[in-house]
Design a protein around this motif. Structure first.
Motif, PDB file in Angstrom:
ATOM      1  N   MET A   1      -9.636  -9.470  29.016  1.00  0.00           N
ATOM      2  CA  MET A   1     -10.785  -8.753  29.530  1.00  0.00           C
ATOM      3  C   MET A   1     -11.735  -9.757  30.163  1.00  0.00           C
ATOM      4  SD  MET A   1     -13.523  -6.480  27.426  1.00  0.00           S
ATOM      5  CE  MET A   1     -14.257  -5.156  28.304  1.00  0.00           C
ATOM      6  N   ASN A   2     -12.225  -9.419  31.326  1.00  0.00           N
ATOM      7  CA  ASN A   2     -13.189 -10.261  32.023  1.00  0.00           C
ATOM      8  C   ASN A   2     -14.469  -9.484  32.273  1.00  0.00           C
ATOM      9  OD1 ASN A   2     -11.826 -12.680  32.267  1.00  0.00           O
ATOM     10  ND2 ASN A   2     -10.744 -12.022  34.103  1.00  0.00           N
ATOM     11  N   GLY A  29     -20.090 -16.591  33.420  1.00  0.00           N
ATOM     12  CA  GLY A  29     -19.177 -17.638  32.955  1.00  0.00           C
ATOM     13  C   GLY A  29     -19.210 -17.819  31.450  1.00  0.00           C
ATOM     14  N   GLN A  30     -20.404 -17.814  30.882  1.00  0.00           N
ATOM     15  CA  GLN A  30     -20.529 -18.005  29.436  1.00  0.00           C
ATOM     16  C   GLN A  30     -19.922 -16.838  28.662  1.00  0.00           C
ATOM     17  OE1 GLN A  30     -24.734 -18.684  28.876  1.00  0.00           O
ATOM     18  NE2 GLN A  30     -24.565 -20.867  29.355  1.00  0.00           N
ATOM     19  N   LEU A  31     -20.190 -15.623  29.109  1.00  0.00           N
ATOM     20  CA  LEU A  31     -19.631 -14.461  28.411  1.00  0.00           C
ATOM     21  C   LEU A  31     -18.113 -14.420  28.526  1.00  0.00           C
ATOM     22  CD1 LEU A  31     -22.320 -11.803  29.368  1.00  0.00           C
ATOM     23  CD2 LEU A  31     -21.915 -12.782  27.108  1.00  0.00           C
ATOM     24  N   ASN A  32     -17.572 -14.776  29.682  1.00  0.00           N
ATOM     25  CA  ASN A  32     -16.119 -14.822  29.828  1.00  0.00           C
ATOM     26  C   ASN A  32     -15.504 -15.900  28.943  1.00  0.00           C
ATOM     27  OD1 ASN A  32     -15.351 -12.690  31.579  1.00  0.00           O
ATOM     28  ND2 ASN A  32     -16.341 -13.784  33.255  1.00  0.00           N
ATOM     29  N   ALA A  33     -16.180 -17.034  28.790  1.00  0.00           N
ATOM     30  CA  ALA A  33     -15.691 -18.097  27.907  1.00  0.00           C
ATOM     31  C   ALA A  33     -15.643 -17.605  26.463  1.00  0.00           C
ATOM     32  CB  ALA A  33     -16.571 -19.337  28.027  1.00  0.00           C
ATOM     33  N   ILE A  34     -16.657 -16.859  26.044  1.00  0.00           N
ATOM     34  CA  ILE A  34     -16.683 -16.315  24.676  1.00  0.00           C
ATOM     35  C   ILE A  34     -15.532 -15.338  24.481  1.00  0.00           C
ATOM     36  CG2 ILE A  34     -17.994 -14.832  23.104  1.00  0.00           C
ATOM     37  CD1 ILE A  34     -20.552 -16.115  24.342  1.00  0.00           C
ATOM     38  N   LEU A  35     -15.313 -14.455  25.456  1.00  0.00           N
ATOM     39  CA  LEU A  35     -14.223 -13.484  25.342  1.00  0.00           C
ATOM     40  C   LEU A  35     -12.859 -14.156  25.314  1.00  0.00           C
ATOM     41  CD1 LEU A  35     -15.440 -10.588  27.645  1.00  0.00           C
ATOM     42  CD2 LEU A  35     -15.334 -10.634  25.158  1.00  0.00           C
ATOM     43  N   HIS A  36     -12.670 -15.194  26.135  1.00  0.00           N
ATOM     44  CA  HIS A  36     -11.390 -15.910  26.134  1.00  0.00           C
ATOM     45  C   HIS A  36     -11.163 -16.603  24.796  1.00  0.00           C
ATOM     46  CE1 HIS A  36     -10.402 -14.923  30.183  1.00  0.00           C
ATOM     47  NE2 HIS A  36     -11.491 -15.514  30.682  1.00  0.00           N
ATOM     48  N   ALA A  38     -12.319 -15.524  21.889  1.00  0.00           N
ATOM     49  CA  ALA A  38     -11.982 -14.458  20.944  1.00  0.00           C
ATOM     50  C   ALA A  38     -10.534 -14.027  21.121  1.00  0.00           C
ATOM     51  CB  ALA A  38     -12.928 -13.272  21.125  1.00  0.00           C
ATOM     52  N   GLU A  39     -10.063 -13.968  22.353  1.00  0.00           N
ATOM     53  CA  GLU A  39      -8.659 -13.631  22.594  1.00  0.00           C
ATOM     54  C   GLU A  39      -7.740 -14.684  21.996  1.00  0.00           C
ATOM     55  OE1 GLU A  39      -8.245 -13.089  26.814  1.00  0.00           O
ATOM     56  OE2 GLU A  39      -9.503 -11.290  26.811  1.00  0.00           O
ATOM     57  N   LYS A  40      -8.116 -15.942  22.066  1.00  0.00           N
ATOM     58  CA  LYS A  40      -7.330 -17.024  21.486  1.00  0.00           C
ATOM     59  C   LYS A  40      -7.228 -16.842  19.966  1.00  0.00           C
ATOM     60  CE  LYS A  40      -6.090 -21.556  22.324  1.00  0.00           C
ATOM     61  NZ  LYS A  40      -4.809 -21.556  22.973  1.00  0.00           N
ATOM     62  N   LEU A  41      -8.324 -16.408  19.334  1.00  0.00           N
ATOM     63  CA  LEU A  41      -8.296 -16.168  17.884  1.00  0.00           C
ATOM     64  C   LEU A  41      -7.342 -15.036  17.524  1.00  0.00           C
ATOM     65  CD1 LEU A  41     -12.082 -16.521  16.992  1.00  0.00           C
ATOM     66  CD2 LEU A  41     -10.239 -18.132  16.506  1.00  0.00           C
ATOM     67  N   ASN A  42      -7.189 -14.059  18.413  1.00  0.00           N
ATOM     68  CA  ASN A  42      -6.274 -12.948  18.155  1.00  0.00           C
ATOM     69  C   ASN A  42      -4.820 -13.393  18.115  1.00  0.00           C
ATOM     70  OD1 ASN A  42      -8.228 -10.973  17.909  1.00  0.00           O
ATOM     71  ND2 ASN A  42      -8.253 -10.542  20.096  1.00  0.00           N
ATOM     72  N   GLU A  43      -4.501 -14.576  18.621  1.00  0.00           N
ATOM     73  CA  GLU A  43      -3.135 -15.090  18.592  1.00  0.00           C
ATOM     74  C   GLU A  43      -2.730 -15.551  17.197  1.00  0.00           C
ATOM     75  OE1 GLU A  43      -2.928 -18.176  21.493  1.00  0.00           O
ATOM     76  OE2 GLU A  43      -3.537 -16.859  23.139  1.00  0.00           O
ATOM     77  N   LEU A  44      -3.680 -15.787  16.317  1.00  0.00           N
ATOM     78  CA  LEU A  44      -3.378 -16.270  14.971  1.00  0.00           C
ATOM     79  C   LEU A  44      -2.719 -15.182  14.138  1.00  0.00           C
ATOM     80  CD1 LEU A  44      -6.681 -18.174  14.172  1.00  0.00           C
ATOM     81  CD2 LEU A  44      -4.473 -19.173  14.765  1.00  0.00           C
ATOM     82  N   ASP A  45      -1.754 -15.595  13.302  1.00  0.00           N
ATOM     83  CA  ASP A  45      -1.098 -14.664  12.391  1.00  0.00           C
ATOM     84  C   ASP A  45      -1.936 -14.569  11.116  1.00  0.00           C
ATOM     85  OD1 ASP A  45       0.611 -13.044  10.986  1.00  0.00           O
ATOM     86  OD2 ASP A  45       1.990 -14.677  10.449  1.00  0.00           O
ATOM     87  N   THR A  46      -2.592 -13.445  10.929  1.00  0.00           N
ATOM     88  CA  THR A  46      -3.447 -13.251   9.750  1.00  0.00           C
ATOM     89  C   THR A  46      -2.891 -12.178   8.823  1.00  0.00           C
ATOM     90  OG1 THR A  46      -4.790 -11.676  10.992  1.00  0.00           O
ATOM     91  CG2 THR A  46      -5.525 -13.965  10.988  1.00  0.00           C
ATOM     92  N   GLU A  47      -1.600 -11.918   8.945  1.00  0.00           N
ATOM     93  CA  GLU A  47      -0.969 -10.851   8.159  1.00  0.00           C
ATOM     94  C   GLU A  47      -1.123 -11.074   6.654  1.00  0.00           C
ATOM     95  OE1 GLU A  47       0.667  -7.258   7.806  1.00  0.00           O
ATOM     96  OE2 GLU A  47       0.336  -8.218   9.743  1.00  0.00           O
TER      97      GLU A  47
END
Length: 95
Positions: A1-2, A29-36, A38-47
């Protein structure tokens, strides 16, 4: 999301903020950096990770409520910088 500059303008308008074009670009730019990020954190396996409300295990840290002797009025008033009629005297806040 951008986030687009138009999104930033819309939110600024709702917030009643007057942003310059440079500030809009910076915020975009700052808001897009924050969203990117957060997307990176979603890659973590937290099962297997249990949900937590605190990083450390904290149990009831309050002491037991025990009845004990309190200070007398005279002991309390010894700490008063000024006293009047047995009460703390403070500067007036209303005129």
């Amino acid at each position: 999301m951008n986030i687009s500059t138009e999104d930033v303008r819309h939110v600024a308008k709702l917030s009643r903020l007057n942003l310059t074009a440079a500030e809009e670009d910076t915020m975009t730019g700052q808001l897009n950096a924050i969203l990117h990020y957060a997307e990176k954190l979603n890659e973590l396996d937290t099962e297997e990770v249990k949900p937590t409300t605190h990083v450390l295990h904290v149990s009831n840290v309050m002491r037991d409520d025990e009845v004990r002797e309190s200070l007398t009025h005279e002991q309390v008033m010894r700490n008063a910088p000024e006293e009047e009629d047995g009460q703390f005297k403070v500067p007036a806040v209303l005129e």
